[in-house]
Design a protein around this motif. Structure first.
Motif, PDB file in Angstrom:
ATOM      1  N   LYS A  49       0.838  -1.211   0.000  1.00  0.00           N
ATOM      2  CA  LYS A  49       0.000   0.000   0.000  1.00  0.00           C
ATOM      3  C   LYS A  49       0.875   1.264   0.000  1.00  0.00           C
ATOM      4  CE  LYS A  49      -3.834   1.150   2.987  1.00  0.00           C
ATOM      5  NZ  LYS A  49      -4.616   0.727   4.142  1.00  0.00           N
ATOM      6  N   LEU A  50       2.042   1.164   0.665  1.00  0.00           N
ATOM      7  CA  LEU A  50       2.939   2.321   0.779  1.00  0.00           C
ATOM      8  C   LEU A  50       3.777   2.526  -0.478  1.00  0.00           C
ATOM      9  CD1 LEU A  50       4.179   4.507   2.680  1.00  0.00           C
ATOM     10  CD2 LEU A  50       5.830   2.759   3.426  1.00  0.00           C
ATOM     11  N   ALA A  51       4.144   1.424  -1.138  1.00  0.00           N
ATOM     12  CA  ALA A  51       5.140   1.469  -2.212  1.00  0.00           C
ATOM     13  C   ALA A  51       4.870   2.526  -3.292  1.00  0.00           C
ATOM     14  CB  ALA A  51       5.292   0.080  -2.842  1.00  0.00           C
ATOM     15  N   PRO A  52       3.628   2.660  -3.795  1.00  0.00           N
ATOM     16  CA  PRO A  52       3.419   3.626  -4.890  1.00  0.00           C
ATOM     17  C   PRO A  52       3.730   5.073  -4.519  1.00  0.00           C
ATOM     18  CG  PRO A  52       1.509   2.155  -4.644  1.00  0.00           C
ATOM     19  CD  PRO A  52       2.395   1.918  -3.475  1.00  0.00           C
ATOM     20  N   ALA A  53       3.811   5.351  -3.213  1.00  0.00           N
ATOM     21  CA  ALA A  53       4.070   6.737  -2.774  1.00  0.00           C
ATOM     22  C   ALA A  53       5.558   7.036  -2.614  1.00  0.00           C
ATOM     23  CB  ALA A  53       3.354   6.994  -1.443  1.00  0.00           C
ATOM     24  N   VAL A  67      10.115  -2.758   9.790  1.00  0.00           N
ATOM     25  CA  VAL A  67       8.987  -1.873  10.108  1.00  0.00           C
ATOM     26  C   VAL A  67       9.225  -0.523   9.439  1.00  0.00           C
ATOM     27  CG1 VAL A  67       7.716  -0.679  11.962  1.00  0.00           C
ATOM     28  CG2 VAL A  67       8.662  -2.958  12.383  1.00  0.00           C
ATOM     29  N   THR A  68       8.165   0.048   8.886  1.00  0.00           N
ATOM     30  CA  THR A  68       8.212   1.452   8.452  1.00  0.00           C
ATOM     31  C   THR A  68       7.093   2.191   9.183  1.00  0.00           C
ATOM     32  OG1 THR A  68       9.006   0.820   6.263  1.00  0.00           O
ATOM     33  CG2 THR A  68       8.086   3.042   6.496  1.00  0.00           C
ATOM     34  N   VAL A  69       7.478   3.276   9.848  1.00  0.00           N
ATOM     35  CA  VAL A  69       6.486   4.057  10.584  1.00  0.00           C
ATOM     36  C   VAL A  69       6.049   5.244   9.735  1.00  0.00           C
ATOM     37  CG1 VAL A  69       5.937   5.153  12.790  1.00  0.00           C
ATOM     38  CG2 VAL A  69       7.888   3.573  12.633  1.00  0.00           C
ATOM     39  N   ILE A  70       4.736   5.396   9.558  1.00  0.00           N
ATOM     40  CA  ILE A  70       4.235   6.674   9.039  1.00  0.00           C
ATOM     41  C   ILE A  70       4.042   7.568  10.253  1.00  0.00           C
ATOM     42  CG2 ILE A  70       2.455   7.876   7.746  1.00  0.00           C
ATOM     43  CD1 ILE A  70       1.603   5.194   6.533  1.00  0.00           C
ATOM     44  N   VAL A  71       4.889   8.614  10.336  1.00  0.00           N
ATOM     45  CA  VAL A  71       4.703   9.604  11.395  1.00  0.00           C
ATOM     46  C   VAL A  71       3.672  10.599  10.866  1.00  0.00           C
ATOM     47  CG1 VAL A  71       5.799  11.396  12.796  1.00  0.00           C
ATOM     48  CG2 VAL A  71       7.084   9.323  12.171  1.00  0.00           C
ATOM     49  N   VAL A  92       0.085   8.921   0.310  1.00  0.00           N
ATOM     50  CA  VAL A  92       0.021   8.195   1.587  1.00  0.00           C
ATOM     51  C   VAL A  92      -1.274   8.541   2.315  1.00  0.00           C
ATOM     52  CG1 VAL A  92       1.064   8.047   3.901  1.00  0.00           C
ATOM     53  CG2 VAL A  92       2.509   7.900   1.869  1.00  0.00           C
ATOM     54  N   ASP A  93      -1.636   9.816   2.297  1.00  0.00           N
ATOM     55  CA  ASP A  93      -2.862  10.215   3.013  1.00  0.00           C
ATOM     56  C   ASP A  93      -4.089   9.550   2.391  1.00  0.00           C
ATOM     57  OD1 ASP A  93      -1.120  11.712   4.448  1.00  0.00           O
ATOM     58  OD2 ASP A  93      -1.829  13.664   3.761  1.00  0.00           O
ATOM     59  N   GLU A  94      -4.094   9.446   1.061  1.00  0.00           N
ATOM     60  CA  GLU A  94      -5.234   8.816   0.392  1.00  0.00           C
ATOM     61  C   GLU A  94      -5.281   7.307   0.703  1.00  0.00           C
ATOM     62  OE1 GLU A  94      -5.287   9.617  -3.822  1.00  0.00           O
ATOM     63  OE2 GLU A  94      -6.828   8.061  -4.072  1.00  0.00           O
ATOM     64  N   ALA A  95      -4.108   6.685   0.698  1.00  0.00           N
ATOM     65  CA  ALA A  95      -4.074   5.230   0.904  1.00  0.00           C
ATOM     66  C   ALA A  95      -4.360   4.835   2.355  1.00  0.00           C
ATOM     67  CB  ALA A  95      -2.711   4.679   0.474  1.00  0.00           C
ATOM     68  N   PHE A  96      -3.907   5.658   3.309  1.00  0.00           N
ATOM     69  CA  PHE A  96      -3.990   5.237   4.713  1.00  0.00           C
ATOM     70  C   PHE A  96      -4.986   6.035   5.558  1.00  0.00           C
ATOM     71  CE2 PHE A  96       0.062   3.521   3.371  1.00  0.00           C
ATOM     72  CZ  PHE A  96       0.152   2.309   4.047  1.00  0.00           C
ATOM     73  N   TRP A 123      -6.235  11.900   9.276  1.00  0.00           N
ATOM     74  CA  TRP A 123      -4.859  12.179   9.697  1.00  0.00           C
ATOM     75  C   TRP A 123      -4.034  12.593   8.476  1.00  0.00           C
ATOM     76  CZ3 TRP A 123      -3.594   7.088  12.893  1.00  0.00           C
ATOM     77  CH2 TRP A 123      -4.476   7.002  13.974  1.00  0.00           C
ATOM     78  N   ARG A 124      -2.896  13.246   8.723  1.00  0.00           N
ATOM     79  CA  ARG A 124      -1.994  13.654   7.637  1.00  0.00           C
ATOM     80  C   ARG A 124      -0.596  13.097   7.888  1.00  0.00           C
ATOM     81  NH1 ARG A 124      -4.161  18.998   6.905  1.00  0.00           N
ATOM     82  NH2 ARG A 124      -6.285  18.610   6.219  1.00  0.00           N
ATOM     83  N   SER A 125       0.022  12.619   6.825  1.00  0.00           N
ATOM     84  CA  SER A 125       1.392  12.113   6.964  1.00  0.00           C
ATOM     85  C   SER A 125       2.365  13.281   7.074  1.00  0.00           C
ATOM     86  CB  SER A 125       1.756  11.248   5.756  1.00  0.00           C
ATOM     87  OG  SER A 125       1.608  11.989   4.559  1.00  0.00           O
TER      88      SER A 125
END
Ligand code: FMN
Length: 195
Positions: free
Chosen positions: A63-67, A81-85, A153-157, A163-165
């Motif tokens: 889900k993250l990869a395209p961004a 692990v990758t954290v979206i702050v 990222v905001d659209e996907a998650f 929330w905003r990345s």
């Protein structure tokens, strides 16, 4: 009381931004421990606007990869692990709980959109820094990244939560083979003023 020199090395002087990861998982228990340390970092009016998405499944990575920018792709796809702050632009809704000694604090932000936006971003960014230092304190290595498309990222998650990345942080056990040479830092007299 002050931290031992070895602690300063662990958190700052010897700590590096990692690009390559050992194939060693990070447990959910470690992520809970990490949050339970970083949450005590200070924020204005204790507003605690940061929100953290800990991506540690293939589904999450896909889900993250395209961004991601191309330079950040491989290290992120191989990180345990990758954290979206992220931050919650409506963080102020939790102030009656988080700042109980002033029940009116919520109105400082409901009446001032610009103050709410600045407060969310400033304190959410600080909490991202607390996350990195707390991660090092519990034995993890980190690799922060701003090279990605925030809107994607905001659209996907975050289409449901709003929330905003802000930025991303890879977490795991770093392989020193992937390190660049340490870049210099500014000396005191170029970065600091004694007034
Ligand atoms: C907010 C932030 C964003 C960053 N973005 C990227 C990035 O998109 N890609 C990357 O390879 N490194 C990125 N970095 C890593 C920095 O270049 C690195 O932390 C800096 O050069 C210091 O390296 P050192 O910690 O190994 O001394 C970022 C670091 C921070 C704190």
């Amino acid at each position: 009381m002050s931290i031992e020199p070895a602690g300063l090395d662990l958190l700052f002087r010897e700590a590096r931004t990692h690009n390559k990861w050992k194939p060693e998982p990070v447990s959910d228990e470690t992520l809970h421990h990490l949050y339970d340390v970083l949450k005590f970092g200070p924020t204005s009016a204790n507003c605690s606007p940061a929100r953290f998405v800990f991506i540690r499944t293939k589904e999450g990575r896909d889900k993250l990869a395209p961004a991601l920018s191309s330079g950040n792709m491989e290290k992120t796809m191989t990180a345990p692990v990758t954290v979206i702050v992220a931050y919650d632009p409506k963080f102020y809704e939790k102030l009656p709980t988080l700042f109980p000694h002033n029940k009116d604090a919520i109105s400082w932000f409901t009446s001032n959109d610009a103050l709410a936006a600045t407060t969310a971003f400033r304190n959410g960014t600080l909490q991202g820094a607390y996350l990195m230092i707390a991660a090092r304190s519990v034995g993890l290595d980190t690799g922060a990244m701003s090279g990605f498309d925030n809107a994607k990222v905001d659209e996907a998650f975050f289409s449901a939560s709003g929330w905003r990345s802000n930025f991303l942080v890879n977490l795991g056990y770093g392989d020193p083979e992937g390190l660049f040479n340490r870049s210099p830092r500014l000396p005191f007299n170029e970065a600091c003023v004694l007034a």
